[in-house]
Design an enzyme around this catalytic site. Structure first.
Site, PDB file in Angstrom:
ATOM      1  N   LYS A  39       0.729  -1.067   0.239  1.00  0.00           N
ATOM      2  CA  LYS A  39      -0.030   0.028  -0.087  1.00  0.00           C
ATOM      3  C   LYS A  39       0.929   0.789  -0.075  1.00  0.00           C
ATOM      4  CE  LYS A  39      -3.799  -2.312   0.594  1.00  0.00           C
ATOM      5  NZ  LYS A  39      -3.129  -3.170  -0.204  1.00  0.00           N
ATOM      6  N   ASP A  40       0.092   2.422  -1.205  1.00  0.00           N
ATOM      7  CA  ASP A  40       0.663   3.828  -1.042  1.00  0.00           C
ATOM      8  C   ASP A  40       1.226   4.421   0.570  1.00  0.00           C
ATOM      9  OD1 ASP A  40       2.122   6.113  -1.933  1.00  0.00           O
ATOM     10  OD2 ASP A  40       0.721   6.209  -3.410  1.00  0.00           O
ATOM     11  N   ARG A  41       2.677   5.112   0.175  1.00  0.00           N
ATOM     12  CA  ARG A  41       3.198   5.468   1.456  1.00  0.00           C
ATOM     13  C   ARG A  41       2.371   6.926   2.182  1.00  0.00           C
ATOM     14  NH1 ARG A  41       9.438   7.393   2.781  1.00  0.00           N
ATOM     15  NH2 ARG A  41       8.899   8.341   4.478  1.00  0.00           N
TER      16      ARG A  41
END
Length: 387
Positions: A84-86
């Site tokens: 998942k995106d930071r």
């Protein structure tokens, strides 16, 4: 064309002109929300503790490391389904193998994290299995676009001196476009994160292919298990395949066949990994394509790309053969014995809805299947995304 340019997904063609000229996204973490959809009935027993975690400001791999340190277990005993995106507010599941269910004496509350990093445990359950990669079905996105500048009617004609449309009619054009892509889908491009900054992952792939492939390690005589050698450099190999796929899809968007099919096409059954071939296109297939039941595909390059034939095969080989860069990547993938796979050219958008917070702020809510990119949806709507 240089690598930075060819890996800039903003340069990829779209089926129609985007109605928004420019917009800002990811102005803050809550402007890009990702919720992992993983329906599961927990057993309530077993040695795997599943944690539903909300995070922001940190990536999935780093959080897995923090969890392994907290539980004092090897990192390999921490499972998660996807990365998942930071720079987002995300929820996802992790599993921790806890021998004899002996939990740490303190709650998970990391203190050595940055000011903009947050972690919250939302739920926990015991289960008898580890969470493996690629387990979740889909991701739900809630994305806020700010500071929207609408495309004017003159953009289609290449004129710059005409007056822009009034905000109300411009908003109607956006909503008509959203209705259309909600019904028809968008090109299933790989997103920019696949290629790294300025296309560095592709450069690394070229460096990898310039070296002789590693010889597989000999199997120990006592071992009865036959394991396929695990391919290293996954990021580089994936970037190489993704770039070839994007360029094939771009050619299909330009000639209008990305969502109609060609003779010799390999089709993907919607919502599954099942594929089938067809040498010709009849009315039944056209009806299934139009309904979204099946999708044309393109190759994820590798050896054994023998399912596609006819015009569809010609279109793939032509794109690769006319680009020295793509030829290098394709040859390198084959030399590393990467097996060919298929990926749908069309990305269906589930449950698309939207709401205007004000005349220049649009909140989108939609769901995408695992392995697809929200940036592909945004690229079909916005000409220039600023983050």
């Amino acid at each position: 064309m240089d690598i930075a340019t060819i890996t800039d997904t903003a340069n990829l063609p779209q089926p129609s002109l985007q109605p928004i000229q420019q917009a800002t996204y990811k102005a803050n973490a809550t402007d890009f929300i990702v919720n992992e959809l993983l329906p599961l009935d927990f057993t309530g027993e077993g040695e795997h503790l599943w944690l539903h975690i909300e995070k922001s400001g940190m990536n999935t791999a780093y959080l897995a490391k923090l969890l392994s340190e907290w539980a004092d277990i090897p990192l390999r005993d921490v499972g998660y389904s996807g990365l998942k995106d930071r720079h987002a507010l995300t929820t996802q599941w992790f599993s921790l193998r806890i021998p004899k269910k002996q939990l740490p004496p303190t709650e998970f509350a990391p203190v050595d994290i940055g000011e903009n990093e947050t972690v919250t445990i939302l739920a926990q359950h015991w289960h008898n299995k580890k969470l493996n990669r690629g387990t979740h079905r889909a991701n739900q996105f809630v994305i806020t676009l700010r500071d929207i500048q609408f495309a004017s009617a003159s953009d289609e004609n290449g004129e710059n001196d005409a007056l822009p449309e009034q905000p109300l009619s411009a908003k109607e054009a956006v909503e008509q476009h959203l209705t259309r892509i909600g019904k028809n889908g968008v090109p299933n491009y790989f997103g920019p994160q696949r290629f790294g900054r300025q296309g560095n992952n592709v450069r690394e792939a070229l460096s990898l292919f310039a070296r002789p492939p590693r010889e597989p390690r000999p199997q120990p005589k006592k071992s009865k298990r036959k394991r396929a050698p695990r391919e290293q450099n996954t990021m580089e190999l994936s970037a190489a395949r993704s770039l070839i796929f994007n360029e094939i899809l771009a050619a299909r968007v330009r000639n209008g066949s990305w969502n109609t099919g060609l003779a010799g096409e390999v089709f993907n059954l919607d919502g599954s990994g099942s594929i089938f071939t067809s040498e010709t296109l009849d009315d039944t297939l056209h009806a299934r394509i139009d309904s979204g039941d099946i999708h044309p595909t393109a190759v994820l390059w590798g050896t054994g790309n023998d399912k596609v034939t006819g015009s569809a095969a010609d279109s793939e080989s032509t794109v690769v053969q006319h680009s020295p860069l793509l030829m290098q990547l394709a040859t390198g993938l084959e030399q590393h014995d990467i097996k060919a796979q298929r990926r749908a050219l069309r990305l269906p958008i589930e449950a698309l809805s939207w709401e205007w917070s004000d005349d220049q702020t649009l909140v989108l809510n939609f769901t995408l299947t695992t392995g697809s990119f929200a940036t592909s949806v945004l690229a079909s709507l916005v000409q220039q995304l600023i983050s």
